[in-house]
Design a protein around this motif. Structure first.
Motif, PDB file in Angstrom:
ATOM      1  N   LYS A   3       0.850  -1.187   0.000  1.00  0.00           N
ATOM      2  CA  LYS A   3       0.000   0.000   0.000  1.00  0.00           C
ATOM      3  C   LYS A   3       0.887   1.238   0.000  1.00  0.00           C
ATOM      4  O   LYS A   3       1.370   1.666   1.038  1.00  0.00           O
ATOM      5  CB  LYS A   3      -0.896  -0.010   1.224  1.00  0.00           C
ATOM      6  CG  LYS A   3      -1.821  -1.212   1.272  1.00  0.00           C
ATOM      7  CD  LYS A   3      -2.588  -1.219   2.569  1.00  0.00           C
ATOM      8  CE  LYS A   3      -3.419  -2.472   2.660  1.00  0.00           C
ATOM      9  NZ  LYS A   3      -4.066  -2.570   3.969  1.00  0.00           N
ATOM     10  N   SER A   4       1.079   1.798  -1.167  1.00  0.00           N
ATOM     11  CA  SER A   4       1.930   2.976  -1.288  1.00  0.00           C
ATOM     12  C   SER A   4       1.446   3.840  -2.441  1.00  0.00           C
ATOM     13  O   SER A   4       0.587   3.444  -3.221  1.00  0.00           O
ATOM     14  CB  SER A   4       3.388   2.560  -1.509  1.00  0.00           C
ATOM     15  OG  SER A   4       3.519   1.845  -2.717  1.00  0.00           O
ATOM     16  N   HIS A  14       1.549   4.072   3.074  1.00  0.00           N
ATOM     17  CA  HIS A  14       0.211   4.558   3.438  1.00  0.00           C
ATOM     18  C   HIS A  14       0.072   4.918   4.914  1.00  0.00           C
ATOM     19  O   HIS A  14      -0.944   5.475   5.320  1.00  0.00           O
ATOM     20  CB  HIS A  14      -0.837   3.508   3.074  1.00  0.00           C
ATOM     21  CG  HIS A  14      -0.832   2.311   3.969  1.00  0.00           C
ATOM     22  ND1 HIS A  14       0.169   1.381   3.934  1.00  0.00           N
ATOM     23  CD2 HIS A  14      -1.687   1.915   4.929  1.00  0.00           C
ATOM     24  CE1 HIS A  14      -0.079   0.450   4.834  1.00  0.00           C
ATOM     25  NE2 HIS A  14      -1.199   0.750   5.452  1.00  0.00           N
ATOM     26  N   VAL A  15       1.086   4.629   5.734  1.00  0.00           N
ATOM     27  CA  VAL A  15       1.007   4.930   7.159  1.00  0.00           C
ATOM     28  C   VAL A  15       1.478   6.361   7.392  1.00  0.00           C
ATOM     29  O   VAL A  15       2.555   6.753   6.942  1.00  0.00           O
ATOM     30  CB  VAL A  15       1.862   3.935   7.979  1.00  0.00           C
ATOM     31  CG1 VAL A  15       1.879   4.323   9.442  1.00  0.00           C
ATOM     32  CG2 VAL A  15       1.339   2.522   7.792  1.00  0.00           C
ATOM     33  N   ASP A  17       2.608   9.424   9.952  1.00  0.00           N
ATOM     34  CA  ASP A  17       3.197   9.722  11.260  1.00  0.00           C
ATOM     35  C   ASP A  17       2.341  10.810  11.906  1.00  0.00           C
ATOM     36  O   ASP A  17       2.291  11.936  11.402  1.00  0.00           O
ATOM     37  CB  ASP A  17       4.640  10.205  11.081  1.00  0.00           C
ATOM     38  CG  ASP A  17       5.366  10.460  12.384  1.00  0.00           C
ATOM     39  OD1 ASP A  17       4.688  10.709  13.414  1.00  0.00           O
ATOM     40  OD2 ASP A  17       6.607  10.435  12.369  1.00  0.00           O
ATOM     41  N   ASP A  41      -0.974  -6.162  14.848  1.00  0.00           N
ATOM     42  CA  ASP A  41      -1.225  -5.229  13.752  1.00  0.00           C
ATOM     43  C   ASP A  41      -0.990  -3.784  14.202  1.00  0.00           C
ATOM     44  O   ASP A  41      -0.287  -3.024  13.537  1.00  0.00           O
ATOM     45  CB  ASP A  41      -2.649  -5.395  13.237  1.00  0.00           C
ATOM     46  CG  ASP A  41      -2.974  -4.453  12.094  1.00  0.00           C
ATOM     47  OD1 ASP A  41      -2.192  -4.390  11.132  1.00  0.00           O
ATOM     48  OD2 ASP A  41      -4.013  -3.772  12.167  1.00  0.00           O
ATOM     49  N   ALA A  42      -1.543  -3.427  15.354  1.00  0.00           N
ATOM     50  CA  ALA A  42      -1.378  -2.058  15.851  1.00  0.00           C
ATOM     51  C   ALA A  42       0.079  -1.763  16.184  1.00  0.00           C
ATOM     52  O   ALA A  42       0.602  -0.696  15.849  1.00  0.00           O
ATOM     53  CB  ALA A  42      -2.254  -1.846  17.084  1.00  0.00           C
ATOM     54  N   SER A  44       2.808  -3.210  14.966  1.00  0.00           N
ATOM     55  CA  SER A  44       3.665  -3.136  13.779  1.00  0.00           C
ATOM     56  C   SER A  44       3.475  -1.809  13.050  1.00  0.00           C
ATOM     57  O   SER A  44       4.431  -1.249  12.510  1.00  0.00           O
ATOM     58  CB  SER A  44       3.418  -4.319  12.834  1.00  0.00           C
ATOM     59  OG  SER A  44       2.110  -4.305  12.319  1.00  0.00           O
ATOM     60  N   THR A  45       2.266  -1.269  13.068  1.00  0.00           N
ATOM     61  CA  THR A  45       2.044   0.054  12.485  1.00  0.00           C
ATOM     62  C   THR A  45       2.830   1.103  13.270  1.00  0.00           C
ATOM     63  O   THR A  45       3.465   1.987  12.678  1.00  0.00           O
ATOM     64  CB  THR A  45       0.544   0.410  12.471  1.00  0.00           C
ATOM     65  OG1 THR A  45      -0.143  -0.564  11.682  1.00  0.00           O
ATOM     66  CG2 THR A  45       0.306   1.789  11.894  1.00  0.00           C
ATOM     67  N   GLY A  46       2.837   0.989  14.591  1.00  0.00           N
ATOM     68  CA  GLY A  46       3.625   1.898  15.413  1.00  0.00           C
ATOM     69  C   GLY A  46       5.112   1.811  15.107  1.00  0.00           C
ATOM     70  O   GLY A  46       5.818   2.819  15.081  1.00  0.00           O
ATOM     71  N   LEU A  48       6.404   1.067  12.234  1.00  0.00           N
ATOM     72  CA  LEU A  48       6.649   1.747  10.955  1.00  0.00           C
ATOM     73  C   LEU A  48       6.910   3.234  11.183  1.00  0.00           C
ATOM     74  O   LEU A  48       7.715   3.847  10.488  1.00  0.00           O
ATOM     75  CB  LEU A  48       5.464   1.568   9.999  1.00  0.00           C
ATOM     76  CG  LEU A  48       5.336   0.204   9.346  1.00  0.00           C
ATOM     77  CD1 LEU A  48       4.014   0.114   8.586  1.00  0.00           C
ATOM     78  CD2 LEU A  48       6.507  -0.062   8.419  1.00  0.00           C
ATOM     79  N   VAL A  49       6.237   3.807  12.173  1.00  0.00           N
ATOM     80  CA  VAL A  49       6.412   5.224  12.481  1.00  0.00           C
ATOM     81  C   VAL A  49       7.678   5.460  13.298  1.00  0.00           C
ATOM     82  O   VAL A  49       8.503   6.299  12.963  1.00  0.00           O
ATOM     83  CB  VAL A  49       5.173   5.778  13.247  1.00  0.00           C
ATOM     84  CG1 VAL A  49       5.414   7.200  13.717  1.00  0.00           C
ATOM     85  CG2 VAL A  49       3.939   5.712  12.365  1.00  0.00           C
TER      86      VAL A  49
END
Length: 86
Positions: A3-4, A14-15, A17, A41-42, A44-46, A48-49
């Motif tokens: 997703k980019s 797509h994430v 900050d 999931d939550a 791993s999104t953190g 990424l930031v």
């Protein structure tokens, strides 16, 4: 490429900050293994930031892997190699 999107020849994920309102730039890839898929999931999104600095904030019982923006690979504790992705 997941997703980019691309703007002006630069690819962005797509994430977003929340500190800057811009696409996250802390990591190229992040994975977390926990008992709860929702938590993983939550978290791993953190990662990424926050990038590798976020590995130390993972709760007990979770393992994390981060491929940083510069290509360096880091793990949390004794996480070892990341699970195979197919």
């Amino acid at each position: 490429t997941g997703k980019s999107f691309e703007v002006g020849g630069t690819r962005y994920g797509h994430v977003v900050d929340p500190r800057t309102g811009r696409p996250a730039a802390g990591a190229r890839l992040a994975a977390v293994s926990c008992a709860s898929a929702t938590d993983a999931d939550a978290l791993s999104t953190g990662l990424l930031v926050r990038g590798t600095e976020g590995l130390g904030a993972l709760p007990s019982g979770c393992r994390g892997w981060v491929s940083a923006a510069d290509g360096a690979f880091s793990t949390s504790g004794s996480a070892g190699e990341p699970p195979a992705v197919k």
